[in-house]
Design an enzyme around this catalytic site. Structure first.
Site, PDB file in Angstrom:
ATOM      1  N   SER A 216       0.589  -1.415   0.047  1.00 30.15           N
ATOM      2  CA  SER A 216       0.132   0.021   0.114  1.00 30.15           C
ATOM      3  C   SER A 216       0.815   1.297   0.053  1.00 30.15           C
ATOM      4  O   SER A 216       0.354   2.262  -0.487  1.00 30.15           O
ATOM      5  CB  SER A 216      -0.862  -0.057   1.365  1.00 30.15           C
ATOM      6  OG  SER A 216      -0.138  -0.071   2.288  1.00 30.15           O
TER       7      SER A 216
ATOM      8  N   HIS B 133      -0.560   5.739   7.048  1.00 31.45           N
ATOM      9  CA  HIS B 133       0.020   5.800   5.491  1.00 31.45           C
ATOM     10  C   HIS B 133       0.176   7.075   5.186  1.00 31.45           C
ATOM     11  O   HIS B 133      -0.234   8.099   5.704  1.00 31.45           O
ATOM     12  CB  HIS B 133      -0.974   5.257   4.520  1.00 31.45           C
ATOM     13  CG  HIS B 133      -1.112   3.552   4.676  1.00 31.45           C
ATOM     14  ND1 HIS B 133      -1.804   2.779   5.783  1.00 31.45           N
ATOM     15  CD2 HIS B 133      -0.572   2.597   3.843  1.00 31.45           C
ATOM     16  CE1 HIS B 133      -1.608   1.546   5.796  1.00 31.45           C
ATOM     17  NE2 HIS B 133      -1.064   1.401   4.492  1.00 31.45           N
TER      18      HIS B 133
END
Length: 267
Positions: free
Chosen positions: A44, A249
């Site tokens: 990711s 993230h």
């Protein structure tokens, strides 16, 4: 990397947590021909989870037009671009699902992988919801895996990449430290923050060594993320957020300012 397992806990605890085209066709054709076919592999952090603007066709892989592979491809116009990085990918997923994009004609490869193998989601869940001691215990388990198991798994991936794309320049991207430490900050204790950063450094050291032993370039993003960690006041990473899989993230600024310059320099 995914944090789907923490979704229920988060809800229950209510954590608040320009190129001009006219008259330049020949020049652009020459530029395109000179830029190698590019394949973006990995998890990711390479697909762009957390940056938004996802390609609906990518489904749960959540590939973002703001991710560093897409940004680099838009700027450099490679002869072809295969964006196969996927949210949640482990080394086995790269081996089993992504390497088909590589060919002997591939000239450039990027990859980030290993965090999910080491238990990124479980580790952050323990640290967000648990005590200092439970966080440190889970980090110790992750670090043991990074030390003992991850090198062999990375070797398998890197060897397969080289076999499928024997002429490619391969750039392995690391993960940033998450936190600024030694400052007052709501949320995790400084003890937890320091331990999480140390684990990020550990996986970076192991990954860099395995990349170097395979003749690959390694992109350390800690310099570009410096001053933009969580608790810095200008974070390029999401804290706990919704959707929960975007937690921890890089946001769009982290992809464009943190990852893209490092990949561009190494490519």
């Amino acid at each position: 990397m995914k944090l789907s397992r923490v979704a229920g806990a988060v809800s229950a605890l209510a954590l608040t947590v320009g190129l001009a085209f006219g008259g330049a066709g020949a020049a652009h054709s020459a530029e395109r021909a000179s830029t190698p076919a590019y394949v973006a592999l990995g998890d990711s952090y390479s697909s762009g989870v957390g940056a938004g603007s996802y390609d609906s066709a990518s489904g749960s892989c959540k590939r973002s037009t703001r991710a560093y592979p897409a940004l680099w491809a838009a700027a450099h116009r490679p002869s072809s671009f295969a964006f196969v990085a996927c949210s949640g990918a482990r080394t086995g997923d790269v081996l089993g699902k992504q390497l088909g994009a590589l060919t002997p004609a591939t000239g450039l490869v990027s990859i980030s992988v290993g965090g999910n193998d080491a238990g990124f989601a479980d580790t952050m869940t323990s640290c967000v919801l648990g005590s200092d001691s439970s966080c440190l215990e889970r980090i110790a388990k992750a670090r043991a895996y990074i030390r003992d198991e991850l090198p062999g798994r990375l070797d398998a991936v890197y060897s397969a990449v080289r076999s499928k794309a024997p002429q490619a320049r391969v750039v392995v991207l690391g993960y940033p430290r998450f936190y600024r430490t030694g400052v007052a900050c709501a949320g995790l204790s400084d003890t937890k923050r320091k331990a999480i950063n140390a684990a990020a450094d550990h996986i970076g050291t192991v990954t860099a060594k395995r990349a170097a032993d395979h003749g690959f370039a390694y992109g350390d993003v800690n310099a570009t993320f410096a001053g933009h960690e969580l608790c810095s006041g200008s974070a390029w990473l999401n804290s706990v957020t919704l959707p929960v899989d975007e937690s921890y993230h890089p946001n769009a600024a982290g992809q464009s300012g943190g990852y893209l310059p490092v990949f561009a320099a190494a490519s």
